[in-house]
Design an enzyme around this catalytic site. Structure first.
Site, short mmCIF file in Angstrom:
data_model
loop_
_atom_site.label_atom_id
_atom_site.label_comp_id
_atom_site.label_asym_id
_atom_site.label_seq_id
_atom_site.Cartn_x
_atom_site.Cartn_y
_atom_site.Cartn_z
N ASN A 111 0.84 -1.19 0.00
CA ASN A 111 0.00 0.00 0.00
C ASN A 111 0.88 1.24 0.00
O ASN A 111 1.50 1.58 1.01
CB ASN A 111 -0.92 0.00 1.22
CG ASN A 111 -1.82 1.23 1.26
OD1 ASN A 111 -2.02 1.90 0.25
ND2 ASN A 111 -2.35 1.53 2.43
N ASP A 115 -10.62 7.89 -6.98
CA ASP A 115 -11.84 7.11 -7.19
C ASP A 115 -13.10 7.88 -6.81
O ASP A 115 -14.21 7.42 -7.10
CB ASP A 115 -11.77 5.78 -6.42
CG ASP A 115 -11.51 5.98 -4.94
OD1 ASP A 115 -11.51 7.15 -4.49
OD2 ASP A 115 -11.31 4.99 -4.23
N ASP A 159 1.15 13.96 -4.66
CA ASP A 159 0.81 14.95 -5.67
C ASP A 159 1.73 16.16 -5.59
O ASP A 159 2.12 16.73 -6.61
CB ASP A 159 -0.65 15.37 -5.51
CG ASP A 159 -1.02 15.70 -4.08
OD1 ASP A 159 -0.16 15.57 -3.19
OD2 ASP A 159 -2.18 16.09 -3.83
#
Length: 942
Positions: free
Chosen positions: A745, A767, A856
Site C-alpha cells: 500500500n 476514485d 501529488d
C-alpha cells in the site's frame, strides 16, 4: 249583454286565471313599448345560442345566407297574437335546450379530439427525436467508418514508413574492421583507431570488463575502494556482458594502486597490457580505466605506448592527450553510489556572504630536492623536463594573478577571501606539476566554500590538459554550491566532450584576472542560481559517486558511436484476477450526457507510437539530454519535448495521423468535436485510478466513464492488501479495465510506469473524482498543447509562512495565484512517471510512504524542477469530488500539517523551491463569447 257578461265575469270570481290573463293582455296592449322590449329580450335570449350553433355547424355557409336566415323581423313580432307569441317562445326555448345539448356533445367531442391531437403531437415529437437520434447514430456510424478507413490507411502507411529496428546485431570475436592505424598512437582519433565493425547501431553497446585476476599490471593491487566499487557498479550496468566474443569495447581497470604506482615500472606495465588476451596487437576498442582517488596518483600512462586503446583518467599532459579519443574523467571522490541528501547545499541566498574565495599555494616544493630512487625512469624524465622548462613566462603570469588577487583581498567589506599562506595538501610532489596551485590543508576550507558565491580555480600551465588538483577543487566547489571561476581556457574539465560546462562554471583566460571584480559584480541573482542549479545537476549526475563516473564514461563512448541508450524499465502490471479479467461483469448502458455537446463515437483503443527517435535523439538532442535532467543514461519511449511539425506539413506530405478541424478549414461545434486538431497526430489517453477498499464508489466512477471518447484504457491500482470481493460486479465499458495488484500500500503506486500504459497521456483520477465528459475532453485537448506540463482541475499553491518566516506552507484557499495542480484529477506525460519512479531522489518517495500523503506535491515539484514552468489549470473547478461521497482525508487538520512538512522537506532535497506561480486558467476559445445564431461554441460549459 256584453256588459253583463263582462261584469259577471269580473265580479263572479269563478275564473280568476282567465281574469288575470285578460288583465295582463289588456295591460300589454296599453303598454305597447314595454311589450316590444320584453319580446326583443326573449328573442335575443333564444337567438344567440341559435346563432352560435349555426356558426359551429355551418361555418362555411355564405355570410349573406346566414344573415338572411337568422334575421328576425320586428314586424312579425308585432303581428303575432299573444297566444301565438307564447307558443313561439316555447318553441324557441325548446330549440335552445336542444342546442345546448348539442353544444355539450360537441364540447365532449372537441375534448376527445384535442386529446387525440395532443397524443399525436407527442408521438410526432417522440418520433422526431427518435429520427434525430437515429440520424445522429447514423452520422456517428458514418463518422466511425470514415475514421476506421483513415486508421486503416495510416496503419498501411506506417507499415511502409516505420521500418522496425532489426534484431540485436552482435559481432563475433574474429570480426575486425579494416582500419588503417595511424603512424603513431599519439595520432589516434575516433575515426582512425576505433573499430566500428564490432559496434552495430543495434548492438545495444555490449561492454566486457576484464576480471581482476586476469589483469596483473602492478606488483601492488588496485586500491580496494576503486576495485570493489567498480566491480559492484559493473554488475548492475545494463551494457555489461560476460561474453567477450560479442563485446563492443573491452574495459581494463588499471588504477589507482595502493602505492599510487610508485613501485611499478612503465616498461613492465606496457608489456603487461600487450599480453592481454583480447589486445590483438594494437589494443583496438580497449578502454584503459586509470581512475584516481588521491591527488598523488601518478600519470603512469604518460610515457607508455597505449596503441589504439582509449585512455580514461583525470590528469593528462598536452602531449599525451588525444582529443575526441581519450576521456578526461572525474576522480572517484564520492561514495560507491548515490550521495547523502543531507549534504545538499541550499541554493539560496543567491549571493552568499563571500563573493569569491581562493585558497592555494603555488609550487610549495619548487626548491625542495626530493629523492627519485623509488620511481621509474619515466618519472625522472618527466621531472627533469619540467625543471628545464623556461619558467619566465609562467612565473610572470602567476605573479600577475597573485598581484591581482592581493588587490581583491584588500577590498573592504570581506567580499573576497584570498589565502596564499596555508599548509599544502598532503601529496607526493613528484606527481604534481610545478605550475600547479596546491590545495590548502585547512579545517576552514570546506566551510569557506559553503559561504562562497564563487570559488576561483587557477589552471596550471597550458602543457597540462587536466590534473587531479583541478578535479578535486571542481568536485568540492560543485558539491558545496560554489560556482567555479576557472582561469585558464585551455583546461579540459571532466567529460567536457558532451557536458556544457559554460552553464555551470565561468571559464576565463588568465589575462582576465584583473577584471574579476567587475565581471563577478555584473552577474545577477537569476544567473547565479542558474549556474548553481546546473552545477548541482552535473555533480549529482556525473561526478558524485563511482557509479556516476563509470556510467558517464560508458555513456560518452556510446554517444560517440550514436548507439541509443538502454531502454528504461517499465513496471509490470500483475492483475488481481487469476484470468486477468473480472469474474463478474455487467454491460453498462450509455450514460446520459451531462451536457448537450456533440461528442464523437469512441474509437477502438490504439497505442501511441514509441521509440521512433532512437537514433536521432542521440544526435539532435545530444546536448539537451546531456545537460538536462535526467541525463543520457536511458532511452524513453517518448518525451514531452519531441519536436513539432510546422502547420503546413500535415497537408504536404506529413499528414499521417493528423485530424485537422474541418479538414483544415476550421470550425466550431460539431466540426470542432469531430476531430482533435492541434499540432500533434491523433492519440488517446489512459486513466489511472488509485483505490483503497471503496468498491461501491469505484464502480460508480468506472460506470461514469462509459462512452468517453479518446479513452484507451482504465487501469485501477488496487492499493489494498486484501483481494477484491468475489461478489463485486465490475462494469463492462467500451474500453478494457485492468485492475493491477500492488506489492504494498503506497501512494507512489499512482505514478509507477506500468507496462499496461500504452499512451503518452495519462489522466490520474481519484476514485471519488467527479468530472463531466466535456471537462475531461477539454483537459485532454489542452494537455496536447502543453505536453511538458501538468494540466488539471483543482489548483493549489505554496504560500510563504509570514509568521515564522522560515519556508513555504501548503495552501488550498481560493487564490488568484496557483503553483500546483492536484493529481487527483490531472493529465501528465508518462515520461514523468519514469522520472518519478526511477530518477527522483528516493528519500522523497520514502517521505510519501512515511506520511501516506504528498505524492501529488512531489509530482508537482518534479515537473516544475525539470521544466521550470508552472502547471496549467483548466475550467473554473476548484474541487472535483462528488458531493455525496464519503468525507475525504484531506479534510483532516493533520493532513494539512503533513503537507506543510512535505513542502519544506522537498525544498531541502532540491536545494530550492522549484514551484512557480501562474495567474491564469484555461477555458475554451469561445467560452463566454457571443456567437452568431448559426454557429456553435467549442464547448457549451467550459
Amino acid at each position: 249583454m256584453e256588459y253583463q257578461l263582462r261584469k259577471g265575469h269580473n265580479g263572479g270570481g269563478h275564473h280568476p286565471t282567465l281574469r288575470y290573463s285578460c288583465d295582463f293582455v289588456r295591460w300589454i296592449k296599453r303598454n305597447g313599448i314595454l311589450m316590444r322590449l320584453i319580446m326583443l329580450i326573449a328573442i335575443l335570449t333564444i337567438s344567440i345560442p341559435l346563432v352560435t350553433h349555426y356558426y359551429l355547424s355551418n361555418a362555411d355557409a355564405p355570410a349573406s345566407v346566414s344573415r338572411q336566415t337568422l334575421q328576425v323581423s320586428m314586424e312579425n313580432v308585432h303581428a303575432m297574437k299573444p297566444q301565438e307569441l307564447k307558443v313561439h317562445l316555447e318553441e324557441l326555448h325548446r330549440i335552445r335546450s336542444s342546442v345546448q345539448h348539442e353544444l355539450r356533445g360537441l364540447e365532449e367531442k372537441r375534448k376527445d379530439m384535442q386529446n387525440k391531437i395532443d397524443q399525436l403531437t407527442n408521438l410526432i415529437t417522440t418520433k422526431t427525436q427518435e429520427t434525430r437520434n437515429s440520424q445522429d447514430k447514423l452520422d456517428k456510424v458514418n463518422f466511425e467508418i470514415e475514421q476506421k478507413r483513415k486508421n486503416y490507411e495510416e496503419v498501411m502507411q506506417r507499415a511502409m514508413l516505420y521500418i522496425g529496428a532489426p534484431k540485436q546485431i552482435l559481432p563475433q570475436l574474429d570480426d575486425n574492421g579494416d582500419v588503417d592505424p595511424p603512424q603513431a598512437s599519439s595520432k589516434c582519433r575516433q575515426h582512425n583507431c576505433f573499430d566500428y565493425s564490432r559496434c552495430a547501431l543495434t548492438s545495444h553497446f555490449p561492454v566486457y570488463i576484464y576480471a581482476m585476476e586476469d589483469v596483473v599490471l602492478s606488483k601492488r593491487p588496485v586500491d580496494y575502494f576503486i576495485r570493489s566499487s567498480v566491480a559492484n557498479v559493473m554488475t548492475t550496468n545494463p551494457h555489461v556482458t560476460f561474453d567477450p566474443n560479442i563485446a563492443c569495447v573491452y574495459l581494463v581497470l588499471i588504477g589507482d594502486t595502493e602505492d599510487h604506482w610508485q613501485g611499478t615500472n612503465s616498461v613492465e606495465l606496457e608489456a603487461s597490457l600487450r599480453k592481454l588476451p583480447l589486445w590483438k596487437g594494437d589494443g583496438r576498442n580497449h578502454v584503459l580505466l586509470n581512475l584516481a582517488r588521491n591527488v598523488s596518483m601518478k600519470n603512469i600512462l604518460y610515457s607508455i605506448n597505449t596503441d589504439r586503446a582509449i585512455v580514461v583518467q583525470s590528469s593528462f599532459d598536452n602531449s599525451q592527450f588525444r582529443p575526441g579519443f581519450d576521456i578526461v574523467a572525474s576522480m572517484l571522490l564520492g561514495k560507491e553510489s548515490g550521495y547523502d541528501w543531507k549534504e545538499t547545499p541550499s541554493h539560496l541566498p543567491a549571493k552568499r556572504k563571500i563573493l569569491m574565495s581562493f585558497e592555494g599555494v603555488l609550487s610549495p616544493y619548487t626548491n625542495r630536492q626530493f629523492d627519485h630512487t623509488h620511481v621509474g625512469v619515466e618519472d625522472v624524465v618527466m621531472s627533469r623536463r619540467l625543471k628545464e622548462v623556461n619558467r619566465t613566462k609562467a612565473n610572470s603570469v602567476s605573479d600577475f594573478i597573485t598581484e591581482e588577487l592581493l588587490k581583491l583581498k584588500g577590498i573592504q567589506g570581506g567580499e573576497f577571501y584570498i589565502e596564499f599562506n596555508c599548509p599544502p595538501l598532503n601529496a607526493d610532489p613528484s606527481t604534481v606539476d610545478l605550475s600547479e596551485w596546491w590545495i590548502c590543508r585547512t579545517k576552514e576550507r570546506l566551510s569557506i566554500l559553503k559561504q562562497s558565491t564563487f570559488v576561483l580555480i587557477i589552471a596550471p600551465d597550458d602543457h597540462i590538459v587536466s590534473s587531479t588538483m583541478i578535479q578535486k577543487r571542481l568536485f568540492e566547489a560543485l558539491k558545496h554550491g560554489a560556482i567555479p571561476v576557472i582561469l585558464g581556457e585551455h583546461v579540459h574539465l571532466p567529460f567536457s566532450e558532451f557536458i556544457m560546462w559554460n552553464k555551470a562554471a565561468i571559464i576565463l583566460p588568465k589575462a582576465r584576472a584583473s577584471e574579476l571584480h567587475f565581471y563577478l559584480k555584473t552577474i545577477q541573482d537569476n544567473d547565479i542560481l542558474l549556474f548553481r542549479r546546473q552545477g548541482w545537476f552535473i555533480w549529482t549526475t556525473y561526478l558524485s559517486s563511482t557509479s556516476a563516473v563509470i556510467n558517464t564514461i560508458l555513456a560518452t563512448l556510446r554517444t560517440r558511436l550514436s548507439i541509443p541508450a538502454s531502454i528504461i524499465r517499465d513496471e509490470q502490471s500483475p492483475s488481481i484476477f487469476p484470468s486477468g479479467i473480472p469474474p463478474k461483469q455487467k454491460q453498462v448502458q450509455s450514460m446520459m450526457p451531462e451536457s448537450d455537446d456533440f461528442f464523437p463515437p469512441p474509437e477502438l483503443p490504439y497505442p501511441s507510437l514509441k521509440y521512433l527517435r532512437n537514433f536521432t535523439y542521440s544526435t539532435i538532442n545530444r546536448d539537451t539530454s546531456w545537460n538536462n535532467v535526467p541525463g543520457p543514461f536511458n532511452l524513453f519511449p517518448n518525451t514531452p519535448f519531441d519536436p513539432l511539425l510546422p502547420s503546413d506539413a500535415k497537408f504536404i506530405g506529413s499528414g499521417l495521423g493528423f485530424r485537422p478541424i474541418g479538414k483544415g478549414s476550421g470550425g466550431t461545434g460539431r466540426e470542432f468535436q469531430e476531430a482533435l486538431g492541434g499540432n500533434v497526430p491523433g492519440e488517446q489517453f489512459t486513466i489511472i485510478m488509485l483505490t483503497y477498499e471503496r468498491e461501491v464508489l469505484l464502480m460508480t466512477s468506472l460506470e461514469r466513464l462509459m462512452g468517453l471518447p479518446y479513452l484507451n484504457k482504465v487501469i485501477v491500482v488496487w492499493n489494498s492488501p486484501k483481494p477484491a470481493a468475489p461478489d463485486i460486479i465490475w462494469p463492462e465499458i467500451h474500453v478494457p479495465i485492468k485492475v493491477v495488484r500492488t506489492k504494498r500500500n503506497s501512494l507512489n503506486n499512482r505514478f509507477l510506469p506500468y507496462d499496461e500504459i500504452e499512451t503518452e497521456a495519462i489522466l490520474s483520477l481519484d476514485d471519488d473524482a467527479h468530472l463531466r465528459h466535456d471537462e475531461i475532453l477539454f483537459g485532454f485537448r489542452v494537455w496536447r498543447e502543453n505536453r511538458e506540463q501538468i494540466v488539471g482541475f483543482p489548483g493549489r499553491y505554496h504560500a510563504w509562512d509570514v509568521n515564522q518566516n522560515n519556508g513555504f506552507l501548503y495552501n488550498s484557499n481560493y487564490s488568484c495565484e496557483l503553483s500546483m495542480v492536484l493529481t487527483g484529477a490531472a493529465f501528465f506525460h508518462k515520461y514523468y512517471a519514469y522520472l518519478y519512479s526511477n530518477i527522483m531522489p528516493q528519500v522523497i518517495r520514502d517521505k510519501v510512504d512515511e506520511y501516506m500523503n504528498c505524492e501529488d506535491i512531489a509530482m508537482n515539484f518534479l515537473v516544475s524542477h525539470v521544466t521550470r514552468k508552472p502547471p496549467v489549470k483548466v475550467t473554473s473547478r476548484w474541487t472535483f469530488r462528488c458531493p455525496s461521497c464519503p468525507e475525504a482525508l484531506s479534510k483532516d487538520d493533520w493532513h494539512f500539517k503533513e503537507r506543510h512538512k512535505c513542502m519544506q522537506f522537498f525544498t531541502r532535497i532540491y536545494g530550492y523551491m522549484p514551484l512557480l506561480y501562474t495567474q491564469f486558467r484555461v477555458d475554451s476559445v469561445l467560452f463566454k463569447t457571443r456567437v452568431p445564431h448559426d454557429k456553435q461554441k467549442c464547448f457549451k460549459f467550459v
